[in-house]
Design a protein around this motif. Structure first.
Motif, PDB file in Angstrom:
ATOM      1  N   GLU A 126      17.280  -6.185  -3.531  1.00  0.00           N
ATOM      2  CA  GLU A 126      18.142  -7.302  -3.921  1.00  0.00           C
ATOM      3  C   GLU A 126      17.950  -7.596  -5.405  1.00  0.00           C
ATOM      4  N   LEU A 127      19.036  -7.489  -6.167  1.00  0.00           N
ATOM      5  CA  LEU A 127      19.021  -7.719  -7.606  1.00  0.00           C
ATOM      6  C   LEU A 127      20.334  -8.378  -8.016  1.00  0.00           C
ATOM      7  N   THR A 128      20.299  -9.212  -9.024  1.00  0.00           N
ATOM      8  CA  THR A 128      21.542  -9.724  -9.577  1.00  0.00           C
ATOM      9  C   THR A 128      22.279  -8.576 -10.270  1.00  0.00           C
ATOM     10  N   SER A 129      23.553  -8.810 -10.579  1.00  0.00           N
ATOM     11  CA  SER A 129      24.330  -7.760 -11.238  1.00  0.00           C
ATOM     12  C   SER A 129      23.692  -7.352 -12.559  1.00  0.00           C
ATOM     13  N   GLN A 130      23.243  -8.326 -13.351  1.00  0.00           N
ATOM     14  CA  GLN A 130      22.623  -8.020 -14.623  1.00  0.00           C
ATOM     15  C   GLN A 130      21.319  -7.251 -14.445  1.00  0.00           C
ATOM     16  N   GLN A 131      20.528  -7.638 -13.458  1.00  0.00           N
ATOM     17  CA  GLN A 131      19.277  -6.936 -13.190  1.00  0.00           C
ATOM     18  C   GLN A 131      19.537  -5.490 -12.760  1.00  0.00           C
ATOM     19  N   GLN A 132      20.668  -5.260 -12.095  1.00  0.00           N
ATOM     20  CA  GLN A 132      20.995  -3.906 -11.657  1.00  0.00           C
ATOM     21  C   GLN A 132      21.197  -2.965 -12.843  1.00  0.00           C
ATOM     22  N   PHE A 133      21.805  -3.457 -13.925  1.00  0.00           N
ATOM     23  CA  PHE A 133      22.041  -2.603 -15.087  1.00  0.00           C
ATOM     24  C   PHE A 133      20.713  -2.096 -15.649  1.00  0.00           C
ATOM     25  N   ALA A 134      19.744  -3.001 -15.776  1.00  0.00           N
ATOM     26  CA  ALA A 134      18.426  -2.607 -16.288  1.00  0.00           C
ATOM     27  C   ALA A 134      17.722  -1.676 -15.309  1.00  0.00           C
ATOM     28  N   THR A 137      19.118   1.845 -15.609  1.00  0.00           N
ATOM     29  CA  THR A 137      18.648   2.506 -16.825  1.00  0.00           C
ATOM     30  C   THR A 137      17.210   2.983 -16.687  1.00  0.00           C
ATOM     31  N   SER A 138      16.375   2.165 -16.037  1.00  0.00           N
ATOM     32  CA  SER A 138      14.964   2.511 -15.885  1.00  0.00           C
ATOM     33  C   SER A 138      14.718   3.497 -14.745  1.00  0.00           C
ATOM     34  N   GLY A 139      15.715   3.696 -13.877  1.00  0.00           N
ATOM     35  CA  GLY A 139      15.544   4.592 -12.744  1.00  0.00           C
ATOM     36  C   GLY A 139      15.004   3.915 -11.502  1.00  0.00           C
ATOM     37  N   ARG A 140      14.867   2.588 -11.538  1.00  0.00           N
ATOM     38  CA  ARG A 140      14.354   1.877 -10.363  1.00  0.00           C
ATOM     39  C   ARG A 140      15.329   1.978  -9.195  1.00  0.00           C
ATOM     40  N   ILE A 141      16.638   1.941  -9.482  1.00  0.00           N
ATOM     41  CA  ILE A 141      17.644   2.130  -8.444  1.00  0.00           C
ATOM     42  C   ILE A 141      18.577   3.257  -8.873  1.00  0.00           C
ATOM     43  N   ASP A 142      19.326   3.807  -7.913  1.00  0.00           N
ATOM     44  CA  ASP A 142      20.262   4.886  -8.191  1.00  0.00           C
ATOM     45  C   ASP A 142      21.692   4.383  -8.277  1.00  0.00           C
ATOM     46  N   VAL A 143      21.997   3.337  -7.558  1.00  0.00           N
ATOM     47  CA  VAL A 143      23.341   2.786  -7.531  1.00  0.00           C
ATOM     48  C   VAL A 143      23.236   1.296  -7.249  1.00  0.00           C
ATOM     49  N   GLY A 144      24.202   0.534  -7.736  1.00  0.00           N
ATOM     50  CA  GLY A 144      24.175  -0.908  -7.520  1.00  0.00           C
ATOM     51  C   GLY A 144      25.521  -1.414  -7.054  1.00  0.00           C
ATOM     52  N   PHE A 145      25.501  -2.492  -6.270  1.00  0.00           N
ATOM     53  CA  PHE A 145      26.715  -3.166  -5.819  1.00  0.00           C
ATOM     54  C   PHE A 145      26.626  -4.620  -6.262  1.00  0.00           C
TER      55      PHE A 145
END
Length: 330
Positions: A126-134, A137-145
């Motif tokens: 669970e991440l906010t939209s802005q947190q998903q962008f970071a 970039t860092s590779g913590r997630i592969d895709v975000g919604f």
């Protein structure tokens, strides 16, 4: 202290004898004894009672043994998992999401992923939209919604659909009439509740931007942390709230569709720019197939499909982990 010393200590504890432990470890006994001694000196406690036959662990030694064993086993698991991923024996897919997507298609999408790709370890974050962008970039997630459009040049975005917004009203509000639609201008002069309060920018800023674009001025704006709090305050007649159509969570609140097809909130799939991994076409295929099924949570009247349409188009075959091929929509 290092992992080698932990392994030495566990070997001695298991063998209850320095000579046998040195044979198992394929080292001479003196350096083995020296490493255990250095370990005890660093900890400042005695771990082994050396004057007993066989050797016995002290109370501190038993505790240290249990913890050391867990660390060694965890390290072995880490090595195995890393090798499996590196050799493509196991794949992982980390998905970031904003909470409101749980009220729409995300649960169904994840079920489809697990059904079609059983060998993939799917992790949800669970991440906010802005947190998903970071995190992308860092590779913590592969895709975000998410729901907020970003301007990160390293992130590619696909708008899956535009979800119509509704106005949540107290049951006794004069605006809670029989009509199913309400003009956006009805918010003018009302007490408005927006969420989330932080971090920003967020869905709250999206709503405030829409108000500004339409010259709608609420009498008061109350910011809260999450949608559940916002709807609870609406039920308590503390104000009104703009929410996505799929997020009508409380039965003690009246909901009216805003009578303007431009008043929407996007559902956005984000991934790293130029990412050609298997999950990008697979996710798009499954989203389109999911929309084509027209599930109960997907009210077509409340959605606009600018990118991936409700009717799937045939795409080139996509390989599943088991080597089967199947055509799919994009």
């Amino acid at each position: 202290m290092d992992i080698r010393q932990l392994k030495y200590f566990v070997a001695v504890a298991d063998a209850r004898n320095f000579t046998r432990a040195s044979e198992v470890l394929h080292i001479a006994q003196p350096p083995l004894s020296r490493q255990i001694q250095l370990l005890e000196e660093e900890l400042g406690v005695q771990l082994i009672l050396r004057n007993s036959r066989p050797l016995r662990l002290t109370e501190a030694g038993r505790t240290f043994y249990e913890q050391a064993l867990q660390i060694i086993n965890r390290l072995d698991q880490l090595k195995t998992a890393t090798r499996q991923i590196g050799l493509n024996q196991q794949r992982t897919l980390s998905i970031g999401f904003v909470a409101s997507t749980l009220y729409g298609g995300l649960p169904m999408l994840v079920r489809k992923l697990r059904q079609h790709y059983p060998d993939v370890d799917i992790q949800l974050v669970e991440l906010t939209s802005q947190q998903q962008f970071a995190a992308l970039t860092s590779g913590r997630i592969d895709v975000g919604f998410g729901r907020v459009r970003g301007n990160d040049a390293t992130v590619a975005r696909t708008i899956l659909r535009e979800e119509r917004l509704v106005l949540a009203l107290p049951p006794d509000s004069p605006l809670a009439g029989e009509s199913s639609r309400i003009p956006f201008e009805a918010i003018h002069g009302q007490k408005l509740i927006v969420y989330p309060k932080e971090p920003r920018p967020s869905f709250a800023d999206h709503v405030l931007s829409l108000l500004n674009d339409h010259a709608v001025r609420p009498a008061e704006i109350h910011e809260v942390r999450e949608i559940q709090t916002a709807l609870g305050l609406v039920a308590a007649a503390s104000g009104i709230c703009v929410i996505p159509a799929s997020a009508r969570l409380r039965s003690d609140v009246q909901y009216r569709l805003i009578d303007d097809p431009r008043i929407t909130s996007p559902i956005i799939m984000s991934h790293r720019l130029n990412d050609t991994a298997w999950y990008i076409p697979a996710l798009k295929e499954m989203v389109a197939a999911m929309y084509a099924e027209n599930p109960p949570w997907l009210n077509v009247e409340h959605s606009v499909f600018p990118g991936i349409g409700a009717e799937p188009a045939v795409a080139p075959p996509v390989k599943t982990p088991r080597g089967r091929k199947k055509p799919g929509p994009v």
